[in-house]
Design a protein around this motif. Sequence first.
Motif, PDB file in Angstrom:
ATOM      1  N   ARG A 161       2.597  10.835  -9.656  1.00 42.13           N
ATOM      2  CA  ARG A 161       2.901  10.847  -8.224  1.00 42.13           C
ATOM      3  C   ARG A 161       4.084   9.926  -7.923  1.00 42.13           C
ATOM      4  N   ASP A 214      -7.434   5.270  -6.440  1.00 42.44           N
ATOM      5  CA  ASP A 214      -6.532   4.843  -5.366  1.00 42.44           C
ATOM      6  C   ASP A 214      -7.264   3.998  -4.333  1.00 42.44           C
ATOM      7  N   ALA A 242       0.825  -1.216   0.000  1.00 37.02           N
ATOM      8  CA  ALA A 242       0.000   0.000   0.000  1.00 37.02           C
ATOM      9  C   ALA A 242       0.854   1.259   0.000  1.00 37.02           C
ATOM     10  N   LEU A 243       2.143   1.094   0.242  1.00 36.83           N
ATOM     11  CA  LEU A 243       3.036   2.258   0.271  1.00 36.83           C
ATOM     12  C   LEU A 243       2.994   3.040  -1.034  1.00 36.83           C
ATOM     13  N   MET A 244       2.625   2.365  -2.118  1.00 37.05           N
ATOM     14  CA  MET A 244       2.588   3.063  -3.406  1.00 37.05           C
ATOM     15  C   MET A 244       1.542   4.177  -3.426  1.00 37.05           C
ATOM     16  N   LEU A 245       0.641   4.178  -2.431  1.00 35.59           N
ATOM     17  CA  LEU A 245      -0.369   5.233  -2.393  1.00 35.59           C
ATOM     18  C   LEU A 245       0.070   6.417  -1.544  1.00 35.59           C
ATOM     19  N   LEU A 246       1.333   6.402  -1.112  1.00 38.07           N
ATOM     20  CA  LEU A 246       1.850   7.503  -0.297  1.00 38.07           C
ATOM     21  C   LEU A 246       1.582   8.849  -0.956  1.00 38.07           C
ATOM     22  N   ARG A 247       1.052   9.778  -0.178  1.00 34.53           N
ATOM     23  CA  ARG A 247       0.757  11.139  -0.638  1.00 34.53           C
ATOM     24  C   ARG A 247      -0.375  11.192  -1.650  1.00 34.53           C
ATOM     25  N   SER A 248      -1.098  10.112  -1.771  1.00 35.45           N
ATOM     26  CA  SER A 248      -2.263  10.162  -2.652  1.00 35.45           C
ATOM     27  C   SER A 248      -3.375  10.925  -1.930  1.00 35.45           C
ATOM     28  N   ILE A 253      -5.320  -4.342  -3.032  1.00 36.12           N
ATOM     29  CA  ILE A 253      -4.178  -4.743  -2.202  1.00 36.12           C
ATOM     30  C   ILE A 253      -4.659  -5.524  -0.984  1.00 36.12           C
TER      31      ILE A 253
END
Lengths: 432, 260
Positions: free
Chosen positions: B203, B171, A393-399, B178
């Motif tokens: 991003r 997202d 889920a880290l890929m959504l950081l700052r999303s 996930i």
Amino acid sequence: MIKFKGINGWIVILLAVAGTMTTATPPSVEASSLSPGQTNRVFNIGEGEEYSRISDALEQVSDRDTIRIHPGVYREHQLIVAQSVVIIGIDRPVIDAGHQGEGFRIVADSVHIEGLEIRNVPTSHSRDHAAIRFDRVSGGKIIDNRFDDTFFGIYLARSHGVEIRDNQLRAYQTREAVSANGIHLWNSNHAVIAGNIINGHRDGIYLEYVENSEIYDNHAVNNIRYGLHFMFSDDCTYHRNRFEDNGAGVAVMYSKRVMMEDNEFLQNWGASSYGLLLKEITDSEIKHNNFSGNTTGIRAEGSDRVKIHYNRFQRNGWAIRITASSMDNMITQNNFIDNAFDVSTNSRQNNSTFEANYWDKYSGYDLKGDGYGDVPYRPVRLFSLIVERNPMALMLLRSMFVQILDLTERIMPTITPETLVDEKPLMSEVSL
Amino acid sequence: MIAKILKYQLRDVMRSKWIIAYALFFLGLTDILFRFGGDGVRVATSMMNVVLIVIPLASIILGAFYLYNTREYIEMLLCHPVKRHQLFWGMFLGLGLPLVLAFTGGVMVPFIYHGAGPEAWTAAGMLAFTGSMLTVIFVGIAYYLALRFDDRIKGLGLALVICLFFTVIYDGIILLVIYMFANYPLEKPVLALSLFNPIDLGRILLLLQFDISALMGLTGAVFRDFFGTVLGMAIALGSLLLWLFVPVYGGFRRFLYKDF
């Protein structure tokens, strides 16, 4: 002392001159014929000196003698020092073990080694070859030496009160399995390790069963595993050290009453890499340290009663990751600046205290004007919990989505630990 | 001919003042961040959030509005000997170019007069690039929508929904995926998913520049291994270009055969 040595030098030269002029016998005979303890002799080693090989001199010395090694390259290994001697290199002579075996093995108390360069100690899977190894002695000094491409640099086994100062160690292996530690202490107490620069070893400094020792002003950089690694080592003090770009940072495990002060933990990147890993550390203190640019600043597992205060955490992925198995830790007066996550934990339980820290993400106000924010700060974001459970889920950081999630959780905490909260966050940075 | 239309378009856009406001918005924000935050990397990091939210929204709304408002003008021009494809490119560049220039100018100028180190400059460059790409992509989507739906309420509504979808809902879906497939190796599917959203792609490209230490965990390593290579970069750029090409081409086709 200098004067004393000078006189010694003259005596030896006179003796040597007398020896060659009268009897033409080797000076060693002349020198060794003196009864030990009566006078302290000086042995000169080098081209054109009494001895051309260090090992020859070592066979002749007795306690309190001095060995002066003149410039040159000495292709020798397995040098056993069995007397309390002073070994001094003049203009940094090179001892080249030629990948044959260990360098010096010291089995006498209070041996002093200074100004040498030791090279090419071979890798071995069955023996712990070291450039300088202390074996069951008490006292000793290793000062201002260079170690180049050695397996172990300095190895202390059951040796107490040894001082290791201002050495430079460099190794070139790239795999953990074939490299060894720069400074390795096992079962050795009251050591002083200061001002050393250790580069490219497996662990920069490794301590196991070491007590009451002091480690300061060292610089461990680019080591394959840990910059500093210690286990079962109680009552040690670490200060003003710099740990940089090491494979996995610094690991301290299973120790009590450890003091870590004024250290710098920089740029330790990787999945299992930490600025500082605390595992089963109790009653210790971590203060005035700088954690910068690490994947994880401090990771604490099962650590109790550790005081973490006056530290600076800047630009880390996670400033502090603390597991619920850690109890009664005090985290106060720290600065948290530009970290992706300030605090992360693995449970809703929290048994440590976070109080009066400065958090750059804090958005509260201070109507009372006492320097503390009136609204508590919750450093654990919902997203950090999600990432803890599900690293992808880290890929959504700052999303945007994650920011909305965090906001709702912050208003109504239902998943993040309720008690992990800074009741009086500081309004401005702690000056350190 | 494209140049001529472009010239008129630019003059028209400049006259309407909002483009100045748009540029001033970025200029003011970057400048204020410099005055408060200090160093360039921090400013670029903060601007990243703004860029990823404001630019898609602004571009798609402005794009749709613009095309709906110039309907009569387009019809008038089409009565004259102007080729349709020339007119389309003139119209597209006439909006996309000023938006890109306003944004890059607004962001970069404070970097120049506040002074920034080389690290900050690469960050700012990446920011400008990503922002510019997102601008043209979303203008392209807006043009397609405006040409597809004659009803402007419908068109604008859909523009908003698409924008919301890419910034938030997508997202959410990724997070759901996930969680649902937590027991499976998800690195590759998630990498692929990120390619299907231009905002996510932007991003991640920016994150790899800034929050590198956080991303250097396991997930980060996966992303870095992928986007750090020439092939990964090529794929990322390729999919951004695809995101640009597909809606613009769709709009272009519609424009060629549309019965105004």
